[in-house]
Write a protein that holds these residues in place. Structure first.
Motif, PDB file in Angstrom:
ATOM      1  N   LEU A 180      50.313 -25.271 -34.770  1.00  0.00           N
ATOM      2  CA  LEU A 180      49.121 -24.450 -34.971  1.00  0.00           C
ATOM      3  C   LEU A 180      49.324 -23.055 -34.395  1.00  0.00           C
ATOM      4  CD1 LEU A 180      46.430 -27.134 -34.017  1.00  0.00           C
ATOM      5  CD2 LEU A 180      47.006 -26.320 -36.312  1.00  0.00           C
ATOM      6  N   PRO A 181      48.686 -22.044 -34.972  1.00  0.00           N
ATOM      7  CA  PRO A 181      48.822 -20.671 -34.456  1.00  0.00           C
ATOM      8  C   PRO A 181      48.302 -20.571 -33.030  1.00  0.00           C
ATOM      9  CG  PRO A 181      47.826 -20.682 -36.645  1.00  0.00           C
ATOM     10  CD  PRO A 181      47.839 -22.104 -36.182  1.00  0.00           C
ATOM     11  N   ILE A 182      48.984 -19.779 -32.214  1.00  0.00           N
ATOM     12  CA  ILE A 182      48.587 -19.640 -30.819  1.00  0.00           C
ATOM     13  C   ILE A 182      47.467 -18.620 -30.650  1.00  0.00           C
ATOM     14  CG2 ILE A 182      50.214 -17.802 -30.209  1.00  0.00           C
ATOM     15  CD1 ILE A 182      50.733 -19.323 -27.577  1.00  0.00           C
ATOM     16  N   LEU A 183      47.323 -17.716 -31.635  1.00  0.00           N
ATOM     17  CA  LEU A 183      46.267 -16.708 -31.589  1.00  0.00           C
ATOM     18  C   LEU A 183      45.398 -16.791 -32.833  1.00  0.00           C
ATOM     19  CD1 LEU A 183      48.187 -13.580 -30.202  1.00  0.00           C
ATOM     20  CD2 LEU A 183      46.720 -15.159 -28.941  1.00  0.00           C
ATOM     21  N   PHE A 184      44.175 -16.349 -32.689  1.00  0.00           N
ATOM     22  CA  PHE A 184      43.183 -16.435 -33.765  1.00  0.00           C
ATOM     23  C   PHE A 184      43.396 -15.342 -34.808  1.00  0.00           C
ATOM     24  CE2 PHE A 184      39.160 -14.989 -35.548  1.00  0.00           C
ATOM     25  CZ  PHE A 184      38.636 -16.165 -36.065  1.00  0.00           C
ATOM     26  N   SER A 185      43.152 -15.724 -36.059  1.00  0.00           N
ATOM     27  CA  SER A 185      43.151 -14.753 -37.158  1.00  0.00           C
ATOM     28  C   SER A 185      42.081 -15.176 -38.152  1.00  0.00           C
ATOM     29  CB  SER A 185      44.514 -14.695 -37.850  1.00  0.00           C
ATOM     30  OG  SER A 185      44.437 -13.885 -39.019  1.00  0.00           O
ATOM     31  N   ALA A 186      41.117 -14.301 -38.388  1.00  0.00           N
ATOM     32  CA  ALA A 186      40.015 -14.641 -39.283  1.00  0.00           C
ATOM     33  C   ALA A 186      40.506 -14.984 -40.685  1.00  0.00           C
ATOM     34  CB  ALA A 186      39.023 -13.481 -39.339  1.00  0.00           C
TER      35      ALA A 186
ATOM     36  N   THR B   9      26.870 -21.949 -26.740  1.00  0.00           N
ATOM     37  CA  THR B   9      28.126 -22.100 -27.476  1.00  0.00           C
ATOM     38  C   THR B   9      28.206 -21.084 -28.599  1.00  0.00           C
ATOM     39  OG1 THR B   9      28.073 -24.471 -26.998  1.00  0.00           O
ATOM     40  CG2 THR B   9      29.592 -23.732 -28.699  1.00  0.00           C
ATOM     41  N   ILE B  10      27.087 -20.885 -29.293  1.00  0.00           N
ATOM     42  CA  ILE B  10      27.053 -19.901 -30.375  1.00  0.00           C
ATOM     43  C   ILE B  10      27.286 -18.498 -29.831  1.00  0.00           C
ATOM     44  CG2 ILE B  10      25.490 -18.752 -31.990  1.00  0.00           C
ATOM     45  CD1 ILE B  10      24.338 -21.447 -32.682  1.00  0.00           C
ATOM     46  N   ALA B  11      26.740 -18.233 -28.648  1.00  0.00           N
ATOM     47  CA  ALA B  11      26.895 -16.898 -28.061  1.00  0.00           C
ATOM     48  C   ALA B  11      28.355 -16.572 -27.752  1.00  0.00           C
ATOM     49  CB  ALA B  11      26.058 -16.787 -26.795  1.00  0.00           C
ATOM     50  N   GLY B  12      29.175 -17.607 -27.678  1.00  0.00           N
ATOM     51  CA  GLY B  12      30.601 -17.370 -27.497  1.00  0.00           C
ATOM     52  C   GLY B  12      31.092 -17.724 -26.116  1.00  0.00           C
ATOM     53  N   SER B  13      32.260 -18.316 -26.079  1.00  0.00           N
ATOM     54  CA  SER B  13      32.888 -18.636 -24.812  1.00  0.00           C
ATOM     55  C   SER B  13      33.712 -17.451 -24.339  1.00  0.00           C
ATOM     56  CB  SER B  13      33.784 -19.868 -24.961  1.00  0.00           C
ATOM     57  OG  SER B  13      34.610 -20.014 -23.826  1.00  0.00           O
ATOM     58  N   ILE B  14      33.376 -16.942 -23.171  1.00  0.00           N
ATOM     59  CA  ILE B  14      34.056 -15.750 -22.656  1.00  0.00           C
ATOM     60  C   ILE B  14      35.550 -16.003 -22.496  1.00  0.00           C
ATOM     61  CG2 ILE B  14      34.240 -14.217 -20.661  1.00  0.00           C
ATOM     62  CD1 ILE B  14      31.239 -14.581 -20.264  1.00  0.00           C
ATOM     63  N   TYR B  15      35.897 -17.131 -21.893  1.00  0.00           N
ATOM     64  CA  TYR B  15      37.311 -17.384 -21.609  1.00  0.00           C
ATOM     65  C   TYR B  15      38.084 -17.731 -22.883  1.00  0.00           C
ATOM     66  CZ  TYR B  15      41.564 -19.037 -19.411  1.00  0.00           C
ATOM     67  OH  TYR B  15      42.878 -19.184 -19.052  1.00  0.00           O
ATOM     68  N   ILE B  16      37.526 -18.610 -23.706  1.00  0.00           N
ATOM     69  CA  ILE B  16      38.252 -19.051 -24.901  1.00  0.00           C
ATOM     70  C   ILE B  16      38.478 -17.897 -25.871  1.00  0.00           C
ATOM     71  CG2 ILE B  16      38.037 -20.443 -27.001  1.00  0.00           C
ATOM     72  CD1 ILE B  16      36.900 -22.661 -25.321  1.00  0.00           C
ATOM     73  N   GLU B  17      37.480 -17.076 -26.058  1.00  0.00           N
ATOM     74  CA  GLU B  17      37.636 -15.964 -26.984  1.00  0.00           C
ATOM     75  C   GLU B  17      38.668 -14.959 -26.474  1.00  0.00           C
ATOM     76  OE1 GLU B  17      33.984 -14.227 -28.220  1.00  0.00           O
ATOM     77  OE2 GLU B  17      33.229 -16.079 -29.122  1.00  0.00           O
ATOM     78  N   SER B  18      38.745 -14.812 -25.162  1.00  0.00           N
ATOM     79  CA  SER B  18      39.773 -13.933 -24.604  1.00  0.00           C
ATOM     80  C   SER B  18      41.153 -14.574 -24.716  1.00  0.00           C
ATOM     81  CB  SER B  18      39.456 -13.633 -23.133  1.00  0.00           C
ATOM     82  OG  SER B  18      38.227 -12.979 -23.002  1.00  0.00           O
ATOM     83  N   LEU B  19      41.225 -15.890 -24.477  1.00  0.00           N
ATOM     84  CA  LEU B  19      42.501 -16.609 -24.513  1.00  0.00           C
ATOM     85  C   LEU B  19      43.128 -16.577 -25.894  1.00  0.00           C
ATOM     86  CD1 LEU B  19      44.489 -18.461 -22.940  1.00  0.00           C
ATOM     87  CD2 LEU B  19      43.097 -20.401 -23.704  1.00  0.00           C
ATOM     88  N   TYR B  20      42.309 -16.751 -26.937  1.00  0.00           N
ATOM     89  CA  TYR B  20      42.823 -16.816 -28.303  1.00  0.00           C
ATOM     90  C   TYR B  20      42.645 -15.499 -29.071  1.00  0.00           C
ATOM     91  CZ  TYR B  20      43.275 -21.875 -27.762  1.00  0.00           C
ATOM     92  OH  TYR B  20      43.643 -23.127 -27.339  1.00  0.00           O
ATOM     93  N   SER B  21      42.203 -14.460 -28.383  1.00  0.00           N
ATOM     94  CA  SER B  21      41.966 -13.154 -29.027  1.00  0.00           C
ATOM     95  C   SER B  21      40.984 -13.269 -30.188  1.00  0.00           C
ATOM     96  CB  SER B  21      43.293 -12.542 -29.520  1.00  0.00           C
ATOM     97  OG  SER B  21      44.162 -12.301 -28.436  1.00  0.00           O
ATOM     98  N   VAL B  22      39.913 -14.026 -29.952  1.00  0.00           N
ATOM     99  CA  VAL B  22      38.863 -14.177 -30.963  1.00  0.00           C
ATOM    100  C   VAL B  22      37.927 -12.972 -30.879  1.00  0.00           C
ATOM    101  CG1 VAL B  22      36.944 -15.607 -31.755  1.00  0.00           C
ATOM    102  CG2 VAL B  22      38.985 -16.685 -30.781  1.00  0.00           C
TER     103      VAL B  22
END
Length: 313
Positions: free
Chosen positions: A162-168, A243-256
């Protein structure tokens, strides 16, 4: 019910008013660099003139009054550093859909896995699923979230390619951040549903139903699960909205590119207006979640009263 809802709505508005006042006042103690894109290149007169034009040299009560009028007009001001002079709501509007979609997907996973796991744990106490679920809950509870998020990212990318970083543009890249975001809620739902169901199983009406020959499957489905799920409903809106508002750590970790990562970014850049707006949005989310939780619990079980003596809150 309407009376209680109206009362809670007023209380929520008062609480939000207090939070806005405190956050706004504290943000005025922050360094003024957060209001300028090129602070180092400006002299004292330029800084003073700019602060005056933004109303930041007015007495605090006047600033607060102007801010509330701004909110009533649907504005949270403009970004000063992250995207200079772009309205905060426009920036958040471009980030929110990603967080909302990912949050809803993670909540769906949490409900689909957490509720059956909690039910299986309660039905087979000391059995395989109970031991497995307990081990999972202890791990999620005891280990810092940052650690198991990193473990998921490290090993799942290798095991499943699986990709390590997020891509829309890449649907597969949604998998890891979404699964990571659901882990805490899976453990939470399983733990509390098991506790509530075990408590229901020890009540007299369950013993009476068994004595009358009602089969165990019917008891678990129509009585135990239903009654155990009611108190859990109170916490679903809050966890959903957070959860909808976004996870601060996860979004930073995966560049979301969502709201959670945005908050980290604007804090690092010291964009005071953006930080202020996002803190207020997260506060409002928590308050709305608590209000919806109480209302939803009453709708699930009309016997619950928050206004009568003995059931007041």
């Amino acid at each position: 019910m309407l009376k209680y809802t109206a009362k809670r709505l007023v209380q929520s508005l008062i609480t939000l008013f207090i939070i806005i006042t405190i956050v706004f006042s504290l943000m005025r103690l922050m360094p003024v660099e957060g209001y300028f894109q090129n602070f180092d290149k400006l002299d004292k007169n330029q800084i003073h003139t700019a602060l005056q034009s933004m109303g930041l040299l007015d007495p605090l009560p006047i600033q607060l009054k102007n801010f509330y009028l701004q909110i009533l007009h649907g504005s949270l001001g403009n970004s000063m550093i992250y995207r200079p002079n772009v309205p905060v709501m426009e920036i958040i509007g471009s980030k929110a859909p990603v967080s909302i979609f990912m949050g809803l997907a993670s909540m769906a996973i949490a409900l689909l896995l957490g509720l059956p796991l909690g039910t299986a744990m309660a039905r087979g106490k000391s059995g395989f699923w109970d031991k497995f679920g307990t081990a999972f809950i202890v791990f999620i509870t005891a280990v810092p979230a940052a650690v198991y998020y990193l473990l998921v990212q490290l090993y799942f990318t290798d095991w499943f390619g699986l990709p390590i970083l997020f891509s829309a543009a890449n649907p597969v890249s949604w998998v890891l951040p979404t699964v990571s975001l659901s882990l805490g809620n899976i453990a939470y739902y399983a733990m509390w549903l098991r506790r509530y169901m075990v408590d229901e199983l020890n009540k007299d009406y369950i013993r009476l139903a068994r004595a009358k020959g009602v089969d165990s499957k019917s008891i678990m489905k129509n009585h135990v699960f239903r009654n155990a799920f009611v108190p859990m409903v109170q916490y679903l809106p809050t966890s959903l909205l957070y959860t909808i508002a976004g996870s601060i750590y996860i979004e930073s970790l995966y560049s979301v590119p969502g709201m959670g990562g945005l908050l980290v970014n604007v804090i690092q850049r010291q964009d005071n207006n953006m930080v202020q707006a996002l803190v207020l949005i997260y506060s409002a989310v928590g308050i709305v979640g608590l209000l919806l939780g109480d209302v939803l619990m009453n709708l699930m079980d009309p016997r619950i009263s928050f206004v009568k003596k003995g059931g007041a809150r």
